[in-house]
Scaffold this motif. Structure first.
Motif, PDB file in Angstrom:
ATOM      1  N   ARG A 212     -39.046  34.756 -33.311  1.00 49.95           N
ATOM      2  CA  ARG A 212     -38.422  35.155 -34.570  1.00 49.95           C
ATOM      3  C   ARG A 212     -39.112  34.543 -35.786  1.00 49.95           C
TER       4      ARG A 212
ATOM      5  N   ILE B 110     -39.976  37.393 -38.352  1.00 48.93           N
ATOM      6  CA  ILE B 110     -38.959  38.392 -38.691  1.00 48.93           C
ATOM      7  C   ILE B 110     -38.355  38.043 -40.049  1.00 48.93           C
TER       8      ILE B 110
ATOM      9  N   GLY C 273     -34.165  36.650 -39.188  1.00 46.11           N
ATOM     10  CA  GLY C 273     -35.331  35.938 -38.698  1.00 46.11           C
ATOM     11  C   GLY C 273     -35.605  34.661 -39.474  1.00 46.11           C
TER      12      GLY C 273
ATOM     13  N   ALA D 115     -43.045  41.350 -33.892  1.00 46.85           N
ATOM     14  CA  ALA D 115     -41.761  41.379 -34.586  1.00 46.85           C
ATOM     15  C   ALA D 115     -41.888  41.417 -36.096  1.00 46.85           C
TER      16      ALA D 115
ATOM     17  N   ALA E  46     -40.889  44.492 -38.252  1.00 48.41           N
ATOM     18  CA  ALA E  46     -39.523  44.800 -38.692  1.00 48.41           C
ATOM     19  C   ALA E  46     -39.471  45.077 -40.181  1.00 48.41           C
TER      20      ALA E  46
ATOM     21  N   PHE F 215     -33.815  44.045 -34.024  1.00 52.89           N
ATOM     22  CA  PHE F 215     -34.188  42.658 -34.277  1.00 52.89           C
ATOM     23  C   PHE F 215     -33.043  41.703 -34.569  1.00 52.89           C
TER      24      PHE F 215
ATOM     25  N   THR G  51     -40.094  41.501 -28.396  1.00 57.89           N
ATOM     26  CA  THR G  51     -40.814  42.758 -28.552  1.00 57.89           C
ATOM     27  C   THR G  51     -42.299  42.534 -28.250  1.00 57.89           C
TER      28      THR G  51
END
Length: 397
Positions: A59, A62, A68, A101, A104, A116, A123
């Motif tokens: 994360r 993100i 995130g 990620a 996103a 997410f 991912t």
């Protein structure tokens, strides 16, 4: 090139104090002890992948708006580097999951949230436009087979790059250039082909993934090169740089491990014919000094480039020159790391060839990382040409 020393110092302080980096460093004994298990499994063990997801490693990039961490790139870089020092394959999988990620920020918000906001989501996939996506009402029919789908076995969602078609023919954005997009779909819709029998990074599970006529709604597609991010934050002003920076982080982490391993070995290995420790051999001393300088200077260039591009992105659009300098730093760091590992492997002598030695794994892993297209010698032609003022295609930057 200008050196943004205040930014570099600030990012170093932020990284040093960040709890995720502290956690990554604390994992070293436990993670390095599992390297043989990871390599033999040819993928991350499910419990390890779940732990990494739960602790937030996937994360890092993100957007905060989607739950995130949206870390400064220099922090993410050092986290990946630290994980790779313990185990190269795990570092690589963290890099792939985190970098995937970041996309996103380019997706429609409802789809991005559906994927997410799950706290343990992982991912992965392959961005290269190898597939074909036929445009239909409400979305696309995606088909293709993509190699190098690292970590696909533990992913919940996969992304595949494809050329968009209509009526079976490529849809052109301009003369000679077809439209290329990326497509998110649930991992269970993919067929994974067990093709990953490699010399290095053996535990990354970089298999082939295949999609067969998978319907992907419009809102689950995006284009990094054809559209601006929907979340306009500084971190997302230089997408291709973020996608590739982790390769150099992994390589430098592996190189740091190799240096540390040789330093440890040199203090206990006795040279049979010379009747002295390896540490007393001038050739070993020179190799250590050279590798240390090589890795630390390459790492400093990477952190400088990351801090420069992020600072520029906070002020507005990032220049082509700054993008080129980041790509140059990435390639230089990865290939410098390989040279440093070579020095350590050679200096260790016959000890390094046995499976019990981490040096043989460092050697195989780093030379697998150098084969990635994002850090290939061809990138030096592009960045060198741009620094010379030539007009060259820059879409890969």
């Amino acid at each position: 090139m200008t050196s943004p020393l205040p930014h570099a110092a600030s990012a170093h302080a932020e990284a040093s104090s960040h709890p995720l980096l502290s956690a990554a460093e604390a994992m070293f004994p436990r993670l390095s002890a599992r390297s043989e298990e990871i390599e033999n499994a040819r993928r991350l063990p499910p419990d390890l992948a779940a732990e990494l997801a739960r602790d937030g490693y996937f994360r890092m990039m993100i957007p905060e708006a989607l739950g995130g961490l949206e870390l400064h790139p220099a922090v993410s870089f050092q986290v990946m580097e630290s994980i790779a020092k313990a185990d190269g394959s795990t570092g690589w999988c963290v890099m792939i999951g985190a970098a995937t990620a970041l996309t996103a920020a380019w997706m429609f918000e409802p789809a991005a949230r559906a994927i997410f906001t799950r706290p343990d989501v992982i991912t992965g996939g392959v961005a290269a436009p190898i597939g074909r996506a036929e445009h239909v009402e409400g979305g696309y029919r995606l088909s293709g087979r993509w190699p190098w789908a690292s970590g696909a076995q533990h992913c919940h969602w996969l992304v595949g790059g494809a050329i968009v078609t209509e009526g079976g023919k490529p849809r052109m954005v301009r003369e000679g250039v077809p439209e290329m997009r990326s497509f998110f779909f649930p991992a269970e819709r993919a067929v994974l082909h067990d093709t990953w029998f490699a010399q290095g990074l053996c535990g990354t599970g970089s298999v082939d993934m295949e999609a067969k006529d998978v319907f992907v709604p419009d809102e689950y597609t995006f284009s990094l090169s054809g559209q601006a991010p929907r979340i306009a934050r500084p971190l997302y002003g230089y997408a291709f740089g973020l996608l590739g920076m982790g390769i150099s982080a992994v390589a430098l982490g592996i190189a740091r491990r190799a240096i540390d391993e040789l330093m440890s070995l040199a203090g206990r290995k006795t040279l049979m014919l010379e009747r002295r420790l390896l540490s007393a051999r001038p050739a070993a001393q020179e190799a250590i000094a050279d590798a240390e300088a090589t890795v630390r200077s390459a790492r400093a260039f990477m952190l400088e480039a990351l801090n420069t591009i992020h600072a520029e992105s906070t002020r507005g659009p990032v220049s082509v020159r700054t993008r080129a300098e980041l790509r140059l730093a990435m390639t230089h760091a990865t290939r410098s790391a390989a040279r440093a590992v070579d020095r350590m492997y050679e200096a260790a002598g016959g000890t390094a060839v046995f499976r019990a030695s981490p040096l043989q794994r460092c050697f195989r892993d780093v030379h697998t990382a150098t084969q990635h297209a994002m850090v290939s010698p061809a990138t030096l032609e592009l960045t060198g040409g741009l620094l010379l003022g030539l007009e060259l295609p820059t879409f890969t930057l």
